[in-house]
Design a protein around this motif. Structure first.
Motif, short mmCIF file in Angstrom:
data_model
loop_
_atom_site.label_atom_id
_atom_site.label_comp_id
_atom_site.label_asym_id
_atom_site.label_seq_id
_atom_site.Cartn_x
_atom_site.Cartn_y
_atom_site.Cartn_z
N VAL A 98 72.62 24.08 -19.63
CA VAL A 98 72.18 22.94 -18.99
C VAL A 98 70.33 23.24 -18.69
CG1 VAL A 98 71.92 21.35 -16.63
CG2 VAL A 98 74.14 22.49 -17.56
N MET A 99 69.69 22.30 -18.79
CA MET A 99 68.02 22.58 -18.82
C MET A 99 67.87 22.05 -17.20
SD MET A 99 66.95 21.71 -22.58
CE MET A 99 67.75 20.55 -22.69
N LEU A 100 67.12 22.48 -16.72
CA LEU A 100 66.67 22.15 -15.19
C LEU A 100 65.27 22.13 -15.13
CD1 LEU A 100 69.31 24.88 -13.94
CD2 LEU A 100 69.54 22.22 -13.83
N THR A 101 65.13 21.06 -14.01
CA THR A 101 63.77 20.93 -13.22
C THR A 101 63.81 20.96 -11.85
OG1 THR A 101 61.82 19.89 -13.49
CG2 THR A 101 63.96 18.64 -13.25
N GLY A 102 62.70 21.21 -11.26
CA GLY A 102 62.65 21.33 -9.81
C GLY A 102 61.02 21.47 -9.57
N LEU A 103 60.94 21.43 -7.89
CA LEU A 103 59.63 21.53 -7.43
C LEU A 103 59.47 22.94 -7.30
CD1 LEU A 103 57.08 20.41 -6.14
CD2 LEU A 103 58.30 20.42 -3.89
N LEU A 104 58.20 23.57 -8.33
CA LEU A 104 57.94 24.97 -8.21
C LEU A 104 56.60 25.33 -7.52
CD1 LEU A 104 58.67 27.59 -9.86
CD2 LEU A 104 57.19 26.79 -11.50
N THR A 105 56.70 26.07 -6.61
CA THR A 105 55.62 26.71 -5.95
C THR A 105 55.46 28.32 -6.17
OG1 THR A 105 56.00 25.38 -4.07
CG2 THR A 105 54.53 27.30 -3.57
N ILE A 119 67.61 17.76 -16.22
CA ILE A 119 66.72 16.84 -16.70
C ILE A 119 67.57 15.85 -17.28
CG2 ILE A 119 64.94 16.66 -18.77
CD1 ILE A 119 63.64 19.05 -17.98
N SER A 120 66.82 14.48 -17.15
CA SER A 120 67.38 13.50 -18.14
C SER A 120 66.10 12.77 -18.71
CB SER A 120 68.24 12.58 -17.08
OG SER A 120 69.60 13.07 -16.79
N LEU A 121 66.32 12.36 -19.93
CA LEU A 121 65.46 11.68 -20.90
C LEU A 121 65.86 10.83 -21.62
CD1 LEU A 121 62.22 12.12 -20.83
CD2 LEU A 121 62.25 13.38 -22.80
N THR A 122 65.97 9.29 -21.50
CA THR A 122 66.48 8.72 -22.26
C THR A 122 65.82 8.71 -23.66
OG1 THR A 122 64.80 6.87 -21.98
CG2 THR A 122 66.79 6.82 -20.39
N ALA A 123 66.72 8.05 -24.56
CA ALA A 123 66.22 8.07 -26.23
C ALA A 123 64.79 7.27 -26.22
CB ALA A 123 67.22 7.24 -27.03
N GLU A 124 64.65 6.17 -25.56
CA GLU A 124 63.11 5.65 -25.54
C GLU A 124 62.09 6.47 -25.08
OE1 GLU A 124 61.25 1.53 -24.19
OE2 GLU A 124 62.96 2.17 -23.31
N GLN A 125 62.42 7.23 -23.96
CA GLN A 125 61.40 7.89 -23.07
C GLN A 125 61.09 9.27 -24.14
OE1 GLN A 125 63.69 8.64 -19.55
NE2 GLN A 125 62.33 7.13 -18.43
N PHE A 126 62.10 9.75 -24.85
CA PHE A 126 62.02 10.86 -25.74
C PHE A 126 61.17 10.35 -26.95
CE2 PHE A 126 63.13 14.05 -28.69
CZ PHE A 126 63.08 15.39 -28.08
N ARG A 127 61.36 9.41 -27.42
CA ARG A 127 60.61 8.82 -28.67
C ARG A 127 59.27 8.46 -28.10
NH1 ARG A 127 62.33 6.83 -33.36
NH2 ARG A 127 60.91 5.47 -34.31
N LYS A 128 58.83 8.07 -27.09
CA LYS A 128 57.38 7.75 -26.45
C LYS A 128 56.83 9.03 -26.29
CE LYS A 128 58.33 3.54 -23.79
NZ LYS A 128 58.05 2.89 -22.39
N ALA A 129 57.47 10.17 -25.90
CA ALA A 129 56.90 11.56 -25.76
C ALA A 129 56.25 12.07 -27.29
CB ALA A 129 57.66 12.29 -25.17
N ILE A 130 57.23 11.77 -28.34
CA ILE A 130 57.00 12.53 -29.36
C ILE A 130 56.21 11.64 -30.53
CG2 ILE A 130 58.07 13.20 -31.79
CD1 ILE A 130 58.58 14.96 -29.14
N LEU A 131 56.36 10.06 -30.27
CA LEU A 131 55.43 9.21 -31.03
C LEU A 131 54.86 8.11 -30.31
CD1 LEU A 131 58.41 8.19 -33.73
CD2 LEU A 131 56.60 10.08 -34.05
#
Length: 266
Positions: free
Chosen positions: A152-159, A171-183
């Motif tokens: 599981v890949m995780l994210t959180g507030l880091l100090t 982390i959750s990233l939809t297929a559309e969000q993933f595509r926007k990030a790469i293209l």
């Protein structure tokens, strides 16, 4: 090295991250071999994260102990950054003593090293529930399930190098969000926001500086090869053996097409 995520999306595949796990839906309809996903998961997710200027963490191990001036009992989870390889940690409250008398020890005695107890109202219980991972039949056996966090890949507030335990989530990233990030060039006219569960460092001046030093600022390219702070781990890019390739190249020397041959021919 060529951008693997770009190659997949150009083929028409849909790529997303669901509850911290990479999901690929090939345009060909063929199932993706689990070994292929396991081998390429970090690389694909890193390419999207770098494009977004974000970070995510992979679980490595844990320990139990007593912390702070009050010597409060707890469990420390350790992680490594997918983007730059730096180590971070999060601390959850936990009980390290026996609840009942047993043949081995009395109630209140310390549990064996590595074992701990949590309740259903604890932050750790809520965190684990959010991952979608199974629970053991008895919560006292939670230590036997900790290795499941590695997928599981995780994210959180880091100090600094500590993650706020209450903010730790998959982390959750939809297929559309993933595509926007790469293209991104194909979505310049479409406004969009990052998902709510992407968290970065606390918004103060010191952390803003640390944010820049760690290379998490937005960048113009979508490929890891153009990022100054990329991390290529020793064993990260191994591929499954292919019987019709008599002399396989080392992973670092393979092109994206050669990478995808293992994926497409399975």
């Amino acid at each position: 090295m060529e951008c693997l995520a770009t190659k997949l999306l150009s083929r028409g595949d849909a790529v997303s991250i669901e509850r911290g796990q990479l999901v690929i839906q090939p345009a060909s309809g063929k199932p993706v071999p689990p070994d292929w996903i396991s081998t390429n998961r970090a690389r694909l997710c890193r390419e999207a994260l770098i494009s977004l200027g974000m970070d995510a963490f992979e679980y490595t191990d844990y320990s139990t102990g007593h912390y702070g001036k009050t010597r409060s009992a707890g469990i420390t989870l350790r992680f490594v950054s997918l983007v730059n390889g730096e180590s971070v940690y999060a601390v959850f409250n936990a009980d390290l003593t026996r609840q009942r008398n047993t043949a081995a020890a009395k109630a209140g005695a310390l549990l064996p090293k590595g074992q701990f107890r949590i309740g259903k109202r604890s932050h750790f219980y809520k965190f684990w529930m959010g991952t979608g991972l199974p629970f053991p039949r008895r919560l006292s056996a939670m230590h036997d399930y900790m290795g499941k966090l590695r997928c599981v890949m995780l994210t959180g507030l880091l100090t600094d190098d500590r993650i706020n335990a209450g903010s730790l989530a998959p982390i959750s990233l939809t297929a559309e969000q993933f595509r926007k990030a790469i293209l991104p060039d194909k979505f310049r006219t479409i406004s969009g926001q990052l998902p709510d569960n992407f968290r970065t460092r606390a918004p103060d001046k010191e952390n803003a500086t640390a944010h820049a030093v760690r290379g998490l600022q937005p960048i113009s390219t979508t490929c890891v090869s153009n990022h100054e702070n990329k991390l290529i781990r020793k064993d990260e890019y191994k591929t499954a053996s292919i019987t019709d390739l008599p002399i396989p190249k080392p992973p670092q020397e393979q092109s994206v097409d050669e990478w995808l041959e293992a994926y497409s021919s399975t």
